[in-house]
Design a protein around this motif. Structure first.
Motif, short mmCIF file in Angstrom:
data_model
loop_
_atom_site.label_atom_id
_atom_site.label_comp_id
_atom_site.label_asym_id
_atom_site.label_seq_id
_atom_site.Cartn_x
_atom_site.Cartn_y
_atom_site.Cartn_z
N GLY A 36 6.93 2.45 -0.23
CA GLY A 36 7.71 1.32 0.25
C GLY A 36 6.83 0.36 1.03
O GLY A 36 5.68 0.67 1.34
N PRO A 37 7.37 -0.81 1.35
CA PRO A 37 6.56 -1.80 2.08
C PRO A 37 6.01 -1.27 3.41
O PRO A 37 4.94 -1.67 3.84
N ASP A 38 6.74 -0.35 4.04
CA ASP A 38 6.26 0.18 5.31
C ASP A 38 5.22 1.28 5.15
O ASP A 38 4.66 1.75 6.12
N ASP A 39 5.02 1.72 3.92
CA ASP A 39 4.10 2.84 3.70
C ASP A 39 2.75 2.38 3.19
O ASP A 39 1.95 3.18 2.74
N VAL A 40 2.53 1.06 3.22
CA VAL A 40 1.27 0.53 2.71
C VAL A 40 0.34 0.20 3.87
O VAL A 40 0.78 -0.34 4.89
N GLU A 41 -0.93 0.52 3.69
CA GLU A 41 -1.91 0.21 4.73
C GLU A 41 -3.04 -0.56 4.07
O GLU A 41 -3.63 -0.07 3.09
N ILE A 42 -3.30 -1.74 4.54
CA ILE A 42 -4.39 -2.53 3.96
C ILE A 42 -5.41 -2.79 5.04
O ILE A 42 -5.08 -3.29 6.11
N GLU A 43 -6.64 -2.41 4.76
CA GLU A 43 -7.68 -2.51 5.77
C GLU A 43 -8.81 -3.36 5.23
O GLU A 43 -9.24 -3.17 4.08
N ILE B 239 -5.16 -13.80 3.57
CA ILE B 239 -4.75 -12.84 2.53
C ILE B 239 -3.26 -12.52 2.71
O ILE B 239 -2.81 -12.26 3.82
N ARG B 240 -2.53 -12.54 1.58
CA ARG B 240 -1.09 -12.26 1.64
C ARG B 240 -0.79 -11.00 0.83
O ARG B 240 -1.41 -10.77 -0.22
N ALA B 241 0.17 -10.23 1.29
CA ALA B 241 0.53 -9.01 0.56
C ALA B 241 2.04 -8.92 0.43
O ALA B 241 2.77 -9.19 1.38
N ALA B 242 2.52 -8.54 -0.76
CA ALA B 242 3.96 -8.37 -0.97
C ALA B 242 4.16 -7.08 -1.75
O ALA B 242 3.44 -6.79 -2.70
N MET B 243 5.16 -6.29 -1.33
CA MET B 243 5.40 -5.01 -1.99
C MET B 243 6.82 -5.01 -2.56
O MET B 243 7.78 -5.24 -1.84
N ARG B 244 6.92 -4.78 -3.87
CA ARG B 244 8.24 -4.79 -4.48
C ARG B 244 8.28 -3.79 -5.62
O ARG B 244 7.42 -3.81 -6.50
N ASN B 245 9.30 -2.92 -5.61
CA ASN B 245 9.45 -1.93 -6.68
C ASN B 245 8.18 -1.12 -6.92
O ASN B 245 7.82 -0.85 -8.07
N GLY B 246 7.48 -0.78 -5.86
CA GLY B 246 6.31 0.07 -6.03
C GLY B 246 5.09 -0.68 -6.54
O GLY B 246 4.09 -0.06 -6.90
#
Lengths: 143, 135
Positions: free
Chosen positions: B52-59, B106-113
């Motif tokens: 989910g969107p809260d489970d992503v970590e971008i470093e 940098i932009r990040a969007a998480m949708r449907n995995g």
């Protein structure tokens, strides 16, 4: 993995063979011929079956699920992103296009009692056995 | 031939094929990625089902971009897994970015995995003007 000639004598002699099989499966996993897309996992409950599939990047509206007797069909489309034509592709590892997959279930299921949930690209389908098909417990009378 | 099978707890020695050992004890997968480029930006599409969107970590460490995802593990109450074609676990993949990327934008969007990372290019490298002072 440590191979010891004495291991087989004290434990199950086939444990080593099975371990080798598992190691091979794991090593060859990236090259496994897919039975189709999407890949599914099947779970068995008391009187229901759960089928899960990974469909990342697919909209729930683009997935069709149908059930008949003991067959579950999952089909749909993996659409290219809208701006795909205006961009140059550097690397394409994902696949796109229409997909269709048929899963054979261990028993007939009731098409009116199918629940499907889709969240974060994970599809979960729960299928129930019709009441009349459930095995009946037979009482034993002393005689 | 013994009909009784003794089950020994599976031990997992550190494997070279799995890049990282997760503290969660789940497998770490390398997600599939598409890389596209338009005039003004580079777009990464990373497949991480169950994340989910809260489970992503971008470093972003200097020029190395690392994407990590914590997968949600399916374990329905009262169900037993009888057939598996895919494994569940965490995701991780790294990329080295070119200097052209405007890191702050940098932009990040998480949708449907599916994680979509948009990396804008810094304005076409402005030549740095060096003033020459009369000595």
């Amino acid at each position: 993995m440590v191979f010891s000639p004495f291991l087989g004598l004290t434990r199950d002699p086939f444990a080593m063979l099975r371990q080798i099989e598992r190691e091979f499966d794991r090593a060859l996993a990236p090259f496994a011929v897919a039975a189709g897309y999407p890949q599914v996992n099947i779970w068995q409950g008391a009187d229901s079956i759960a089928v899960t599939a990974e469909l990342p990047g697919v909209e729930p509206g683009d997935i069709d699920i149908s059930v008949k007797d003991d067959v579950l069909a999952i089909s749909g489309e993996r659409k290219l992103p809208e701006d795909a034509e205006k961009t140059t592709w550097f690397r394409r590892e994902r696949n796109y296009g229409r997909f269709s997959r048929v899963v054979e279930l261990p028993y007939r299921v009731d098409p009116d009692r199918v629940e499907a949930r889709f969240r974060d690209g994970l599809l979960q389908i729960e299928l129930h056995r019709p009441e009349e098909d459930k095995p009946r417990r037979i009482a034993i009378t002393a005689g | 031939m013994t009909t009784e099978v003794t089950k020994t707890a599976a031990t997992t020695p550190a494997r070279s094929q799995e890049a990282q050992e997760s503290t969660r004890g789940v497998r770490v997968f390398r997600p599939l990625v598409d890389i596209r480029e338009s005039d003004s930006e580079v777009i990464l599409a990373v497949e991480m089902p169950g994340v989910g969107p809260d489970d992503v970590e971008i470093e972003l460490d200097r020029r190395v971009l690392t994407i990590r995802g914590r997968g949600r593990l399916t374990s329905p109450e009262g169900f037993r897994l009888i057939y598996a074609e895919y494994g569940e676990g965490d995701y991780e993949r790294s990329f080295t970015l070119s200097d052209e990327i405007d890191r702050a934008a940098i932009r990040a969007a998480m949708r449907n995995g599916l994680l979509t990372l948009t990396l804008p290019r810094a304005g076409a490298a402005k030549p740095k003007r060096i003033e020459v002072k009369a000595a």
